[in-house]
Design an enzyme around this catalytic site. Structure first.
Site, PDB file in Angstrom:
ATOM      1  N   GLY A 239      42.698  14.741  20.645  1.00 16.82           N
ATOM      2  CA  GLY A 239      43.257  13.550  21.071  1.00 16.82           C
ATOM      3  C   GLY A 239      44.834  13.407  20.603  1.00 16.82           C
ATOM      4  O   GLY A 239      45.398  12.575  20.991  1.00 16.82           O
ATOM      5  N   GLU A 273      38.900  18.860  17.295  1.00 19.47           N
ATOM      6  CA  GLU A 273      38.786  19.429  18.814  1.00 19.47           C
ATOM      7  C   GLU A 273      39.893  19.129  19.455  1.00 19.47           C
ATOM      8  O   GLU A 273      40.187  18.637  20.392  1.00 19.47           O
ATOM      9  CB  GLU A 273      37.450  18.714  19.392  1.00 19.47           C
ATOM     10  CG  GLU A 273      36.337  18.941  19.183  1.00 19.47           C
ATOM     11  CD  GLU A 273      35.256  18.024  19.806  1.00 19.47           C
ATOM     12  OE1 GLU A 273      35.559  17.192  20.749  1.00 19.47           O
ATOM     13  OE2 GLU A 273      33.996  17.939  19.428  1.00 19.47           O
ATOM     14  N   PRO A 274      41.160  19.767  18.714  1.00 24.44           N
ATOM     15  CA  PRO A 274      42.397  19.657  19.301  1.00 24.44           C
ATOM     16  C   PRO A 274      42.506  20.363  20.606  1.00 24.44           C
ATOM     17  O   PRO A 274      42.052  21.626  20.603  1.00 24.44           O
ATOM     18  CB  PRO A 274      43.441  20.211  18.445  1.00 24.44           C
ATOM     19  CG  PRO A 274      42.713  21.151  17.519  1.00 24.44           C
ATOM     20  CD  PRO A 274      41.184  20.740  17.715  1.00 24.44           C
ATOM     21  N   ARG A 276      45.458  19.620  23.539  1.00 26.08           N
ATOM     22  CA  ARG A 276      46.970  19.357  23.986  1.00 26.08           C
ATOM     23  C   ARG A 276      47.752  19.815  23.031  1.00 26.08           C
ATOM     24  O   ARG A 276      48.857  20.520  23.194  1.00 26.08           O
ATOM     25  CB  ARG A 276      46.811  17.936  24.553  1.00 26.08           C
ATOM     26  CG  ARG A 276      48.277  17.719  25.074  1.00 26.08           C
ATOM     27  CD  ARG A 276      48.515  16.252  25.489  1.00 26.08           C
ATOM     28  NE  ARG A 276      47.202  15.414  25.808  1.00 26.08           N
ATOM     29  CZ  ARG A 276      47.193  15.089  26.834  1.00 26.08           C
ATOM     30  NH1 ARG A 276      47.853  15.322  28.132  1.00 26.08           N
ATOM     31  NH2 ARG A 276      46.138  14.391  27.131  1.00 26.08           N
ATOM     32  N   ARG A 312      48.862  16.322  36.980  1.00 19.35           N
ATOM     33  CA  ARG A 312      49.179  15.339  35.756  1.00 19.35           C
ATOM     34  C   ARG A 312      50.344  14.182  36.515  1.00 19.35           C
ATOM     35  O   ARG A 312      49.729  12.879  36.360  1.00 19.35           O
ATOM     36  CB  ARG A 312      49.701  15.865  34.753  1.00 19.35           C
ATOM     37  CG  ARG A 312      48.614  16.814  33.966  1.00 19.35           C
ATOM     38  CD  ARG A 312      48.925  16.999  32.616  1.00 19.35           C
ATOM     39  NE  ARG A 312      48.393  15.910  31.835  1.00 19.35           N
ATOM     40  CZ  ARG A 312      49.344  15.090  31.152  1.00 19.35           C
ATOM     41  NH1 ARG A 312      50.789  15.346  31.404  1.00 19.35           N
ATOM     42  NH2 ARG A 312      48.969  14.088  30.319  1.00 19.35           N
ATOM     43  N   TYR A 316      48.200  10.666  36.794  1.00 13.07           N
ATOM     44  CA  TYR A 316      48.407   9.692  35.904  1.00 13.07           C
ATOM     45  C   TYR A 316      49.739   9.256  35.750  1.00 13.07           C
ATOM     46  O   TYR A 316      50.121   8.574  34.984  1.00 13.07           O
ATOM     47  CB  TYR A 316      48.154  10.583  34.347  1.00 13.07           C
ATOM     48  CG  TYR A 316      46.998  11.169  34.307  1.00 13.07           C
ATOM     49  CD1 TYR A 316      45.848  10.520  34.298  1.00 13.07           C
ATOM     50  CD2 TYR A 316      47.053  12.749  34.134  1.00 13.07           C
ATOM     51  CE1 TYR A 316      44.570  11.458  33.974  1.00 13.07           C
ATOM     52  CE2 TYR A 316      45.901  13.235  33.716  1.00 13.07           C
ATOM     53  CZ  TYR A 316      44.572  12.797  34.067  1.00 13.07           C
ATOM     54  OH  TYR A 316      43.736  13.672  33.604  1.00 13.07           O
ATOM     55  N   CYS A 342      50.496  17.770  52.071  1.00 16.90           N
ATOM     56  CA  CYS A 342      50.534  16.757  52.912  1.00 16.90           C
ATOM     57  C   CYS A 342      50.031  15.396  52.022  1.00 16.90           C
ATOM     58  O   CYS A 342      49.136  14.994  52.985  1.00 16.90           O
ATOM     59  CB  CYS A 342      49.866  17.332  54.181  1.00 16.90           C
ATOM     60  SG  CYS A 342      50.274  18.643  54.647  1.00 16.90           S
ATOM     61  N   GLU A 343      50.601  14.953  51.102  1.00 15.27           N
ATOM     62  CA  GLU A 343      50.466  13.753  50.558  1.00 15.27           C
ATOM     63  C   GLU A 343      51.675  13.266  49.921  1.00 15.27           C
ATOM     64  O   GLU A 343      52.400  14.019  49.191  1.00 15.27           O
ATOM     65  CB  GLU A 343      49.448  13.853  49.568  1.00 15.27           C
ATOM     66  CG  GLU A 343      48.069  14.507  50.109  1.00 15.27           C
ATOM     67  CD  GLU A 343      46.797  13.976  49.335  1.00 15.27           C
ATOM     68  OE1 GLU A 343      46.878  12.587  48.587  1.00 15.27           O
ATOM     69  OE2 GLU A 343      45.677  14.638  49.558  1.00 15.27           O
ATOM     70  N   TYR A 371      45.980  21.045  30.458  1.00 16.22           N
ATOM     71  CA  TYR A 371      45.504  20.429  31.655  1.00 16.22           C
ATOM     72  C   TYR A 371      46.297  20.797  32.724  1.00 16.22           C
ATOM     73  O   TYR A 371      46.767  19.635  33.548  1.00 16.22           O
ATOM     74  CB  TYR A 371      45.323  18.821  31.335  1.00 16.22           C
ATOM     75  CG  TYR A 371      44.461  18.441  30.028  1.00 16.22           C
ATOM     76  CD1 TYR A 371      43.266  18.652  30.206  1.00 16.22           C
ATOM     77  CD2 TYR A 371      45.149  18.152  29.159  1.00 16.22           C
ATOM     78  CE1 TYR A 371      42.584  18.346  29.200  1.00 16.22           C
ATOM     79  CE2 TYR A 371      44.439  17.809  27.606  1.00 16.22           C
ATOM     80  CZ  TYR A 371      43.014  18.092  27.697  1.00 16.22           C
ATOM     81  OH  TYR A 371      42.212  17.903  26.670  1.00 16.22           O
TER      82      TYR A 371
HETATM   83  N1  LLP Z   1      37.066  16.787  22.659  1.00 22.00           N
HETATM   84  C1  LLP Z   1      36.471  16.083  23.626  1.00 22.00           C
HETATM   85  C2  LLP Z   1      35.041  15.543  23.558  1.00 22.00           C
HETATM   86  C3  LLP Z   1      37.381  15.649  24.849  1.00 22.00           C
HETATM   87  O1  LLP Z   1      36.839  14.941  25.833  1.00 22.00           O
HETATM   88  C4  LLP Z   1      38.775  15.901  24.861  1.00 22.00           C
HETATM   89  C5  LLP Z   1      39.572  15.685  25.972  1.00 22.00           C
HETATM   90  C6  LLP Z   1      39.295  16.717  23.593  1.00 22.00           C
HETATM   91  C7  LLP Z   1      38.368  16.982  22.729  1.00 22.00           C
HETATM   92  C8  LLP Z   1      40.577  17.468  23.578  1.00 22.00           C
HETATM   93  O2  LLP Z   1      41.540  16.093  23.578  1.00 22.00           O
HETATM   94  P1  LLP Z   1      43.068  16.561  23.414  1.00 22.00           P
HETATM   95  O3  LLP Z   1      43.208  17.126  22.029  1.00 22.00           O
HETATM   96  O4  LLP Z   1      43.394  17.615  24.370  1.00 22.00           O
HETATM   97  O5  LLP Z   1      43.544  15.271  23.668  1.00 22.00           O
HETATM   98  N2  LLP Z   1      43.341  15.630  31.698  1.00 22.00           N
HETATM   99  C9  LLP Z   1      43.986  14.617  31.019  1.00 22.00           C
HETATM  100  C10 LLP Z   1      43.261  14.768  29.468  1.00 22.00           C
HETATM  101  C11 LLP Z   1      41.779  14.553  29.366  1.00 22.00           C
HETATM  102  C12 LLP Z   1      41.090  14.669  28.089  1.00 22.00           C
HETATM  103  C13 LLP Z   1      39.611  14.747  28.057  1.00 22.00           C
HETATM  104  N3  LLP Z   1      39.197  14.926  27.041  1.00 22.00           N
HETATM  105  C14 LLP Z   1      45.429  15.025  30.808  1.00 22.00           C
HETATM  106  O6  LLP Z   1      45.852  15.814  31.518  1.00 22.00           O
HETATM  107  O7  LLP Z   1      45.926  14.220  30.004  1.00 22.00           O
END
Ligand code: LLP
Length: 420
Positions: A239, A273-274, A276, A312, A316, A342-343, A371
């Site tokens: 996150g 669990e990084p 992004r 994205r 979003y 076409c959107e 993503y």
């Molecule tokens: N662990 C779990 C259980 C998750 O569901 C996620 C992301 C992560 C780790 C990794 O999160 P990060 O470190 O990447 O923030 N599609 C969206 C983001 C969806 C994230 C879903 N879960 C976007 O493009 O912003």
């Protein structure tokens, strides 16, 4: 910091001019910088080097095998959410003993596959899943190591679609209910209770929500101890946010400092669990201008990449920087960068100040490593684009561009449409 930079008005990835990649592979394509990926992984993982920990890269952010192999080679594991991700991870050489499995809807097949692969831990998200996993483990004569994914009900202050740790979200089990489920789990012979986990959301730009969640998990672990249930792994999820525009997220070192300060004199292995933060700014989507047009006094640049390649912005309203591959000293103008789909929702940037562009010019859509490709589709029957990795002065295709044949692979016309 990343390795996309200008030399004499020309955009490079490390030591390779982006234009030279386009010449070889065509457009659009994703390009990733090896040095950036490596540095981001090491900066994150290294920030926790003084505590027992495991960095389980969240492969949903970018699941290309080359990236997985790179992180696995540096000691990383992965966080998976499907059987397909498990297959990719094993195929790329990730150690199953470093794989954690989250997700609210794990199918029986996925559970069987993961049990037989002997992954490190299942982050269980519902009472029914607990029972199902126990059945699967018993049937295969194994024990499945589990944590319960707790929903700590903290506000991550991010986009509602990517916040996951609020009580109205579908993820995890409420803290109050978790105690009872832990007790139940210890009585199930197919399960080995080893951890507690959570994931509160994505693109967080402060550390306080992580610390709040961690405190709730610590309270839960203390209560479990009173019930004689001891925990080995504390999985805090992913996150941590990145800079797309002007956000100022904490550095991995600050994030690690705040988390570690909560963990003094504990003996748990911390799992992170990084996604992004490792890959987001290590990649760009490169696309070519097809047409420049002005309608009703609005400027549009129609490019050859679209929402199916990078969804994205459409999904979003996300901001991605736009950089010309060749800088043009002309006066800037306000324009929308749009794709051929076409959107009206098919845009990569809106009302952006850009340098004048002409057909055949290339632009890079920045911060697209996370993503980006992993959420791409073939909508409008557009083959998925190719992916390239750059290392110093060389580059390699790490995923071929799809072909028209790929688009129809697996489809068939039933006899009853052609006979009679
Ligand atoms: N662990 C779990 C259980 C998750 O569901 C996620 C992301 C992560 C780790 C990794 O999160 P990060 O470190 O990447 O923030 N599609 C969206 C983001 C969806 C994230 C879903 N879960 C976007 O493009 O912003």
């Amino acid at each position: 910091m990343h390795h996309f930079h200008y030399k004499k008005n020309e955009l490079y990835c490390e030591d390779v001019p982006i234009a030279s990649i386009a010449k070889r592979v065509g457009t659009p394509f994703y390009v990733y910088s090896h040095a950036t990926l490596k540095r981001h992984f090491d900066a994150f993982d290294g920030a926790f080097s003084d505590v027992k920990h495991l960095t389980c890269y969240s492969m949903k952010s970018n699941s290309n095998k080359a990236l997985l192999a790179l992180f696995a080679g540096r000691g990383g594991g992965v966080d998976i959410v499907s059987g397909g991700e498990l297959y990719r991870a094993l195929n790329a050489g990730v150690d199953p003993g470093k794989i954690v499995f989250s997700g609210v809807g794990k199918s029986v097949q996925d559970l069987e596959y993961a049990v037989s692969s002997q992954i490190l831990m299942f982050n269980v998200e519902s009472p029914q899943e607990l029972l199902k996993l126990n059945d699967v483990a018993l049937r295969s004569g194994q024990k499945a190591r589990i944590s319960i994914r707790v929903n700590p009900d903290v506000d991550p202050k991010t986009h509602p679609y990517i916040s996951t740790g609020l009580k109205e979200n579908k993820f995890g089990i409420g803290v109050e209910e978790a105690l009872g489920q832990y007790e139940k789990a210890t009585k199930l012979d197919g399960l080995d209770v080893v951890g507690v986990s959570c994931h509160i959301g994505s693109q967080l730009t402060q550390t306080s929500p992580f610390v709040d969640a961690l405190r709730k998990l610590k309270e839960l672990i203390a209560q479990l101890k009173d019930m004689n249930i001891s925990i080995r792994y504390l999985d805090l999820g992913g996150g941590l946010g990145i800079t797309y525009d002007s956000e100022m997220p904490p550095q991995p070192s600050e994030y690690a400092r705040d988390i570690k300060s909560e963990l003094a004199s504990t003996d748990w292995t911390l799992i992170l669990e990084p996604g992004r933060v490792i890959v987001g700014n290590a990649g760009a989507l490169v696309t070519k201008v097809l047409y420049a047009k002005t309608s009703h006094e609005k400027n549009f640049f129609v490019v050859d990449a679209a929402m199916n390649d990078l969804m994205r912005p459409s999904l979003y309203g996300a901001y991605h920087g736009i950089q010309p591959v060749k800088r043009n000293p002309g006066e800037k103008l306000t324009a929308d960068i749009v794709g051929p789909i076409c959107e009206s929702g098919d845009f990569l940037a809106k009302d952006r100040q850009v340098e004048p562009l002409a057909p055949e010019d290339l632009i890079a859509v920045m911060s697209a490593g996370a993503y980006g490709f992993s959420m791409s589709s073939t909508y409008n029957s557009r083959p998925r684009v190719c992916e390239v990795m750059v290392k110093e002065d060389r580059f390699e295709i790490i995923r071929q561009r799809e072909t028209f044949e790929d688009l129809v692979r697996g489809e068939s016309i039933p006899d009853f449409l052609t006979v009679g």
